[in-house]
Design an enzyme around this catalytic site. Structure first.
Site, PDB file in Angstrom:
ATOM      1  N   HIS A 199      -5.063  -1.218   7.471  1.00 12.32           N
ATOM      2  CA  HIS A 199      -4.256  -2.023   8.393  1.00 12.32           C
ATOM      3  C   HIS A 199      -4.421  -1.522   9.806  1.00 12.32           C
ATOM      4  O   HIS A 199      -4.627  -0.333  10.041  1.00 12.32           O
ATOM      5  CB  HIS A 199      -2.778  -2.042   7.989  1.00 12.32           C
ATOM      6  CG  HIS A 199      -2.167  -0.692   7.770  1.00 12.32           C
ATOM      7  ND1 HIS A 199      -2.381   0.046   6.619  1.00 12.32           N
ATOM      8  CD2 HIS A 199      -1.359   0.061   8.541  1.00 12.32           C
ATOM      9  CE1 HIS A 199      -1.719   1.189   6.702  1.00 12.32           C
ATOM     10  NE2 HIS A 199      -1.099   1.234   7.864  1.00 12.32           N
ATOM     11  N   HIS A 251      -8.746  -5.825  -0.590  1.00 13.97           N
ATOM     12  CA  HIS A 251      -8.167  -4.477  -0.637  1.00 13.97           C
ATOM     13  C   HIS A 251      -9.219  -3.425  -0.291  1.00 13.97           C
ATOM     14  O   HIS A 251     -10.180  -3.220  -1.027  1.00 13.97           O
ATOM     15  CB  HIS A 251      -7.578  -4.193  -2.017  1.00 13.97           C
ATOM     16  CG  HIS A 251      -6.947  -2.831  -2.122  1.00 13.97           C
ATOM     17  ND1 HIS A 251      -5.635  -2.579  -1.765  1.00 13.97           N
ATOM     18  CD2 HIS A 251      -7.458  -1.638  -2.489  1.00 13.97           C
ATOM     19  CE1 HIS A 251      -5.368  -1.306  -1.928  1.00 13.97           C
ATOM     20  NE2 HIS A 251      -6.459  -0.699  -2.372  1.00 13.97           N
TER      21      HIS A 251
HETATM   22  P1  AMP Z   1       0.909   3.673   8.053  1.00 13.08           P
HETATM   23  O1  AMP Z   1       1.975   4.725   8.113  1.00 13.08           O
HETATM   24  O2  AMP Z   1      -0.096   3.728   9.162  1.00 13.08           O
HETATM   25  O3  AMP Z   1       0.275   3.635   6.676  1.00 13.08           O
HETATM   26  O4  AMP Z   1       1.648   2.297   8.285  1.00 13.08           O
HETATM   27  C1  AMP Z   1       2.374   1.632   7.302  1.00 13.08           C
HETATM   28  C2  AMP Z   1       3.359   0.751   8.019  1.00 13.08           C
HETATM   29  O5  AMP Z   1       3.842  -0.199   7.104  1.00 13.08           O
HETATM   30  C3  AMP Z   1       4.577   1.496   8.579  1.00 13.08           C
HETATM   31  O6  AMP Z   1       4.628   1.320   9.998  1.00 13.08           O
HETATM   32  C4  AMP Z   1       5.763   0.821   7.878  1.00 13.08           C
HETATM   33  O7  AMP Z   1       6.883   0.666   8.711  1.00 13.08           O
HETATM   34  C5  AMP Z   1       5.176  -0.512   7.468  1.00 13.08           C
HETATM   35  N1  AMP Z   1       5.791  -1.146   6.306  1.00 13.08           N
HETATM   36  C6  AMP Z   1       6.086  -0.571   5.102  1.00 13.08           C
HETATM   37  N2  AMP Z   1       6.621  -1.483   4.270  1.00 13.08           N
HETATM   38  C7  AMP Z   1       6.653  -2.664   4.952  1.00 13.08           C
HETATM   39  C8  AMP Z   1       7.099  -3.989   4.648  1.00 13.08           C
HETATM   40  N3  AMP Z   1       7.613  -4.286   3.431  1.00 13.08           N
HETATM   41  N4  AMP Z   1       7.010  -4.943   5.587  1.00 13.08           N
HETATM   42  C9  AMP Z   1       6.500  -4.651   6.810  1.00 13.08           C
HETATM   43  N5  AMP Z   1       6.043  -3.425   7.162  1.00 13.08           N
HETATM   44  C10 AMP Z   1       6.127  -2.440   6.252  1.00 13.08           C
HETATM   45 ZN    ZN Z   2      -4.029  -3.743  -1.139  1.00  9.56          ZN
END
Ligand code: AMP
Ligand code: ZN
Length: 115
Positions: A101, A48
């Site tokens: 990410h 993390h």
């Molecule tokens: P960010 O806005 O850069 O923090 O990206 C977070 C990403 O996580 C977004 O594109 C969301 O669509 C994606 N996301 C949120 N929850 C999930 C989930 N349970 N499974 C897959 N993607 C997710």
């Molecule tokens: Zn985490």
């Protein structure tokens, strides 16, 4: 290593389902639930880290491993005509999940460029 309140830590542990694309000892990759391109994959370290802004000498190996994974996934998914890698950091960038990410976006021309 894990944060009990973190969505992506829960996904890595399998407590929340995901559409897995790739996994090794250091990284996990899965399809974004709200894809912004025909191919939209998230690559996360199993350790993390909040964001790029929190990378330092104690944890940079995990970020590097994720970028190695990005290259492997691009080959695995056949992204031969190109792809974009994005990592949002903090509120102004629109970061919504506070676990480092890398978005891999591909499958169409990215069109108008931010950078
Ligand atoms: P960010 O806005 O850069 O923090 O990206 C977070 C990403 O996580 C977004 O594109 C969301 O669509 C994606 N996301 C949120 N929850 C999930 C989930 N349970 N499974 C897959 N993607 C997710
Ligand atoms: Zn985490």
């Amino acid at each position: 290593m894990y944060d009990d309140n973190c969505l992506f830590c829960k996904i890595i542990k399998g407590e929340i389902p995901s559409n897995k694309v790739y996994e090794d000892g250091d990284c996990y990759a899965f399809r974004d639930i709200n894809p912004q391109a025909p191919v939209h994959i998230l690559v996360v370290p199993k350790h993390h880290i909040v964001s790029v802004g929190d990378i330092d000498g104690t944890n940079s190996v995990y970020a590097a491993k994720c970028l190695e994974a990005v290259a492997k996934i691009a080959r695995q998914e056949g992204l031969d005509s190109g792809f974009r890698v994005i990592s949002n950091c903090g509120d102004d960038a629109g970061q919504t999940v506070h676990h480092l990410h890398f978005h891999i976006l591909a499958g169409r021309s990215m069109g108008e460029k931010l950078v």
